[in-house]
Design a protein around this motif. Structure first.
Motif, PDB file in Angstrom:
ATOM      1  N   UNK A   1       0.726  -1.270   0.033  1.00 39.32           N
ATOM      2  CA  UNK A   1       0.297  -0.106  -0.489  1.00 39.32           C
ATOM      3  C   UNK A   1       0.838   1.502   0.328  1.00 39.32           C
ATOM      4  N   UNK A   2       1.916   0.926   0.342  1.00 40.03           N
ATOM      5  CA  UNK A   2       2.598   2.627   1.172  1.00 40.03           C
ATOM      6  C   UNK A   2       3.582   2.871   0.111  1.00 40.03           C
ATOM      7  N   UNK A   3       4.563   1.167  -0.640  1.00 38.41           N
ATOM      8  CA  UNK A   3       5.641   1.670  -1.383  1.00 38.41           C
ATOM      9  C   UNK A   3       5.938   1.192  -3.072  1.00 38.41           C
ATOM     10  N   UNK A   4       4.363   1.538  -3.351  1.00 38.92           N
ATOM     11  CA  UNK A   4       3.860   0.601  -4.526  1.00 38.92           C
ATOM     12  C   UNK A   4       4.994   1.349  -5.306  1.00 38.92           C
ATOM     13  N   UNK A   5       4.585   2.716  -5.436  1.00 40.80           N
ATOM     14  CA  UNK A   5       5.136   3.706  -6.087  1.00 40.80           C
ATOM     15  C   UNK A   5       6.701   3.356  -6.639  1.00 40.80           C
ATOM     16  N   UNK A   6       7.459   3.595  -5.610  1.00 37.26           N
ATOM     17  CA  UNK A   6       8.616   3.095  -5.228  1.00 37.26           C
ATOM     18  C   UNK A   6       9.090   2.118  -6.281  1.00 37.26           C
ATOM     19  N   UNK A   7       8.016   0.633  -5.888  1.00 36.67           N
ATOM     20  CA  UNK A   7       8.876  -0.765  -5.783  1.00 36.67           C
ATOM     21  C   UNK A   7       8.080  -0.543  -7.956  1.00 36.67           C
ATOM     22  N   UNK A   8       7.318   0.782  -8.332  1.00 37.11           N
ATOM     23  CA  UNK A   8       7.214  -0.195  -9.498  1.00 37.11           C
ATOM     24  C   UNK A   8       8.110   1.275 -10.453  1.00 37.11           C
ATOM     25  N   UNK A   9       8.913   2.411  -9.633  1.00 32.41           N
ATOM     26  CA  UNK A   9       9.727   2.327 -10.311  1.00 32.41           C
ATOM     27  C   UNK A   9      11.223   0.878 -10.049  1.00 32.41           C
ATOM     28  N   UNK A  10      12.205   0.905  -9.165  1.00 33.37           N
ATOM     29  CA  UNK A  10      12.593   0.181  -8.954  1.00 33.37           C
ATOM     30  C   UNK A  10      12.459  -1.127 -10.156  1.00 33.37           C
ATOM     31  N   UNK A  11      10.877  -1.567 -10.016  1.00 30.34           N
ATOM     32  CA  UNK A  11      10.770  -2.388 -11.250  1.00 30.34           C
ATOM     33  C   UNK A  11      10.576  -2.157 -12.491  1.00 30.34           C
ATOM     34  N   UNK A  12      10.563  -1.049 -12.741  1.00 29.43           N
ATOM     35  CA  UNK A  12      10.692  -0.553 -13.962  1.00 29.43           C
ATOM     36  C   UNK A  12      12.189  -0.360 -14.550  1.00 29.43           C
TER      37      UNK A  12
END
Length: 292
Positions: free
Chosen positions: A101-112
């Protein structure tokens, strides 16, 4: 006999797949696959954090059941490593949910990172010198990561939970066992369709030059077939021929995992090379456009 063999080899070389393979290795695309392997490692675990968290909230046992489907395909060391990572993420479901919930954007950036790296490798394959504007790159990177991740999550849930749904539906007809057995075969078609869809989306939108989907679907099919064959062959090689434990000791599992990732990225990039080669050989290719 020798002349016939030479003629057959030349005939294969003139086909799209023959020219794709020749171009792929003559231009050292395996080096690009090695770079993609590096970004695979950077992207895989952030993607797993989000994926396992979301799947865990919907169906806690889905990820484990999904990995169990590949016991006969993936090398044992690769499955062991993935099982360990997934088990650690699932050991604290409350924390995993908070991360989702809280780290989705950060994880998406790293996964990107992988999406961006594949786009650069794709530009080399298509010979595109100019890339997208930075804001387009950002939007495409986040959009592809989220879209492919969502497709993967839907595929995992469908494949792992489909048997219980099939049994329930079959129970209405009085044939729960037969319906569940039928789903046991159909799930592989569903999984193949999800993988091909993700691959075509990656081929289509990650590079700056957008090719038509009809030119990329054969490459996605080729990449999937080669990925399964390479994984199975590498698994047999590791279990029957090579002795990674004697050479690398406790690092053997990590080395095997990295080599397996490199093989997957090699055949994935080869599939894209095949799609580009088919597009270039088409008499009228109006489906390709370059983004600015």
């Amino acid at each position: 006999m020798t002349s016939r063999l030479a003629s057959a080899v030349r005939a294969i070389g003139r086909t799209s797949i023959g020219r794709a393979v020749t171009t792929f290795f003559s231009r050292n695309r395996t080096d690009n696959a090695a770079g993609l392997t590096y970004y695979s490692v950077l992207s895989l675990f952030p993607a797993l954090i989000v994926g396992v968290s979301v799947i865990g909230m919907l169906d806690p046992g889905a990820t484990g059941r999904f990995l169990a489907n590949f016991n006969d395909v993936l090398p044992e060391s690769v499955l062991s490593l993935l099982d360990k990572v997934v088990g650690n993420l699932q050991s604290n479901r409350q924390a995993a949910g908070a991360v989702a919930l809280l780290g989705t954007l950060t994880s998406l950036w790293a996964a990107g990172n992988y999406i961006a790296a594949f786009g650069r490798a794709g530009d080399l394959v298509t010979g595109t010198d100019t890339g997208r504007a930075w804001w387009k790159t950002l939007l495409v990177r986040l959009g592809l990561t989220a879209g492919c991740g969502l497709l993967a999550i839907v595929g995992v849930i469908t494949v792992t939970s489909g048997s219980s749904v099939a049994s329930t539906v079959g129970g209405l007809w009085g044939q729960p066992d037969a319906t569940a057995a039928l789903w046991g075969w159909l799930r592989w078609l569903v999984l193949a369709a999800v993988i091909i869809t993700i691959t075509v989306v990656l081929y289509r939108y990650a590079p700056s030059r957008n090719l038509a989907a009809r030119e990329l679907i054969p490459g996605a099919l080729l990449g999937m077939v080669l990925a399964v064959a390479a994984s199975a062959a590498f698994g047999m090689y590791v279990s029957s021929v090579a002795d990674y434990d004697a050479t690398y000791g406790s690092l053997a599992g990590v080395i095997i995992f990295l080599v397996w990732l490199w093989l997957l990225n090699t055949v994935l990039l080869l599939g894209f090379q095949y799609g580009v080669t088919r597009g270039e050989s088409a008499p009228a290719n109006g489906g390709a456009e370059e983004e600015g």
